[in-house]
Design an enzyme around this catalytic site. Structure first.
Site, PDB file in Angstrom:
ATOM      1  N   HIS A   1       1.044  -1.226  -0.054  1.00 46.72           N
ATOM      2  CA  HIS A   1       0.004  -0.080   0.062  1.00 46.72           C
ATOM      3  C   HIS A   1       0.876   1.298  -0.111  1.00 46.72           C
ATOM      4  O   HIS A   1       0.956   2.021  -0.950  1.00 46.72           O
ATOM      5  CB  HIS A   1      -1.077  -0.050   1.218  1.00 46.72           C
TER       6      HIS A   1
ATOM      7  N   ASP B   1      -4.751  -8.640  -3.305  1.00 45.21           N
ATOM      8  CA  ASP B   1      -5.060  -8.180  -2.049  1.00 45.21           C
ATOM      9  C   ASP B   1      -6.222  -9.122  -1.267  1.00 45.21           C
ATOM     10  O   ASP B   1      -6.025 -10.327  -1.138  1.00 45.21           O
ATOM     11  CB  ASP B   1      -4.931  -6.763  -1.641  1.00 45.21           C
TER      12      ASP B   1
HETATM   13  C1  NGQ Z   1      -5.129  -7.804   6.268  1.00 41.20           C
HETATM   14  N1  NGQ Z   1      -5.879  -6.296   4.744  1.00 41.20           N
HETATM   15  O1  NGQ Z   1      -4.106  -8.261   6.635  1.00 41.20           O
HETATM   16  O2  NGQ Z   1      -5.834  -8.653   5.502  1.00 41.20           O
HETATM   17  C2  NGQ Z   1      -5.236  -6.538   6.169  1.00 41.20           C
HETATM   18  C3  NGQ Z   1      -6.243  -5.961   7.145  1.00 41.20           C
HETATM   19  C4  NGQ Z   1      -4.966  -5.301   8.996  1.00 41.20           C
HETATM   20  C5  NGQ Z   1      -5.555  -4.918   4.351  1.00 41.20           C
HETATM   21  N2  NGQ Z   1      -4.961  -4.045   5.008  1.00 41.20           N
HETATM   22  C6  NGQ Z   1      -5.691  -6.088   8.318  1.00 41.20           C
HETATM   23  N3  NGQ Z   1      -5.898  -4.550   3.229  1.00 41.20           N
HETATM   24  O3  NGQ Z   1      -4.473  -4.234   8.253  1.00 41.20           O
HETATM   25  O4  NGQ Z   1      -4.839  -5.053  10.273  1.00 41.20           O
HETATM   26 ZN    ZN Z   2      -2.773  -6.940   2.870  1.00 43.38          ZN
END
Ligand code: NGQ
Ligand code: ZN
Length: 459
Positions: A274, A325
């Protein structure tokens, strides 16, 4: 071992650009040993359309494919990344190892059909449903590997270290219990995975400290060092949401990317997933570090993350690749189109990814190939001897591609199509998709549907 094979493409995208009459020779081990333009077709199998290197997908949480589209209903309060994350945590709790394999296999089949030939799996669901470790700590990792091998996609497995629920070591929440591991157990898992999958040309192993929210300074340093000594890729989520930037500032007086660049020797082994919210100074420093920005435009749009400062990053020579993602979309075309469109919508300019003369589509595709290959730490992303024979044959009969020669072809592919023009896909010298069909798609889908019925029954 089978004998190697030779293919002939009337046009193919080589490292220096489009070439005509290309002979591609593949070794029995699945490596390209010759990519020669201006060659004769004799004795070679003719490929049935323009040939591109297959796209590496640098960021995946495979299980999230099973919840794509389930989080689009308004609740009583405002919906955000953080409320989405609550729903995601509730979904994770239901997953059995066989569900993970079924969902990942279905996802990887879809990736291959869309033109992704390898994937970096940012894998953090390590433990049983109640949070206790499985007898074999690699149980869930093995399911990811089995899914990738069954689908025939190249894999960079990134076991994730997750320890806290916020900057400064906030204790983990109940919904995070399947992820949390002490550092020594994590390092042992990393070593074990490397040992188990050494000598498998389709698999690499790296590490992923989840984020600066989830991993403290000491653990981050230990994981970075373990990856450095074996030259393995290291991926981390960073600066995706404004709230994360604010919390990092409150904790350290530094912005997340600034903190990371100040505390770690970030170089091209690193992929910062990101990296949405960057100051101009962070943008220039990140670009200069050689690290990859791991851009996931459809997920970033879906979660309301923000827009990456692509013009300044490109001007500073920054490298990047794409990931799907959360898999609200599984298509490199759509990631690249959204990347460029997000920039056009916010800057009022066109051709942002190709600031100099030339094809925007080609610039996007080639940059994502090079960045993705670096992020995955495998010899992929180029039709060049010594690289894996990962390639995509486009169906030039789809109307959007008709009459589009060479540098117009990728513009048409990225910006003008609706139908999926991927006809045949080869990974490591083996055909996995022919005429748009994956060789195991019925079996894989039957298992996926059964897993989904079980998962939704717990809703
Ligand atoms: C994840 N996803 O690890 O799946 C994360 C969410 C977080 C994204 N950041 C969980 N898109 O960042 O704490
Ligand atoms: Zn992620």
């Amino acid at each position: 071992m089978t004998a190697g094979a030779t293919y002939f493409a009337s046009r193919a995208l080589l490292p220096n650009g489009w070439a005509r009459d290309v002979r591609l020779a593949v070794s029995p081990a699945g490596d390209l040993v010759e990519c020669r333009p201006g060659a004769a077709a004799q004795g070679a199998e003719r490929l049935r359309g323009a040939v591109l290197p297959g796209m590496p997908n640098l960021h995946s949480h495979a299980f999230q494919r099973a919840m794509a589209g389930l989080t689009e209903r308004a609740g009583p309060g405002d919906d955000s990344f953080w409320t989405w994350r609550e729903l995601m945590y509730r979904f994770v709790v239901r997953l059995e190892p066989e569900d993970l394999e079924a969902v990942a296999a279905q996802l990887y089949v879809e990736m291959l059909k869309a033109g992704y030939t390898s994937v970096a799996e940012f894998h953090y669901v390590h433990h049983d449903r109640d949070g206790s470790p499985y007898g074999d700590p690699a149980t869930m990792s093995e399911r990811i590997v089995a899914a990738a091998a069954g689908a025939g996609i190249g894999l960079t497995l990134l076991p994730v270290l997750y320890q806290a629920n916020g900057f400064g070591g906030v204790p983990p929440a109940a919904g995070q219990r399947r992820y949390v591991m002490p550092t020594d157990a994590f390092l042992a898992l990393f070593e074990e995975l490397r040992r188990r999958f050494a000598g498998r040309p389709e698999i690499a192993v790296g590490v992923a400290p989840h984020s600066l929210r989830a991993v403290g300074e000491g653990s981050l340093a230990a994981v970075a060092e373990a990856s450095r000594v074996v030259a393995a890729p290291i991926h981390i989520h960073v600066a995706e949401q404004v709230r994360e930037v604010e919390e990092c500032l409150a904790w350290s007086n530094r912005r997340p990317v600034e903190w990371l660049l100040d505390h770690q020797a970030v170089d091209r082994r690193w992929c910062l997933v990101h990296a949405t919210h960057l100051s101009p100074e962070e943008t220039a420093r990140l670009a200069g570090s050689g690290a990859l920005a791991g851009l996931c435009p459809t997920t970033e749009a879906n979660l309301g993350d923000g827009i990456f400062p692509l013009p300044a990053y490109l001007a500073a020579g920054g490298a990047w690749g794409i990931g799907s993602d959360s898999h609200v979309s599984v298509s490199p075309i759509e990631e690249l189109r959204w990347l460029e469109y997000g920039q056009r919508l916010t800057t009022g300019r066109r051709g942002v990814a190709a600031p100099r003369l030339g094809s925007t589509g080609e610039r996007l595709w080639r940059a994502a190939l090079a960045g993705g290959a670096t992020a995955l730490g495998r010899p992929v992303g180029a039709l060049e001897p010594g690289h894996r024979a990962d390639l995509v044959v486009l169906d030039e009969e789809v109307p959007a591609l008709a009459g589009r020669s060479d540098d117009r072809l990728l513009d048409a592919l990225v910006f003008a199509g609706n139908a999926n023009p991927v006809r045949d896909v080869m990974v490591g010298g083996k055909w996995v998709v022919r005429d748009g069909r994956h060789s195991r798609e019925e079996t894989v889908f039957a298992r996926y549907r059964a897993a989904l019925e079980r998962l939704m029954a717990e809703d």
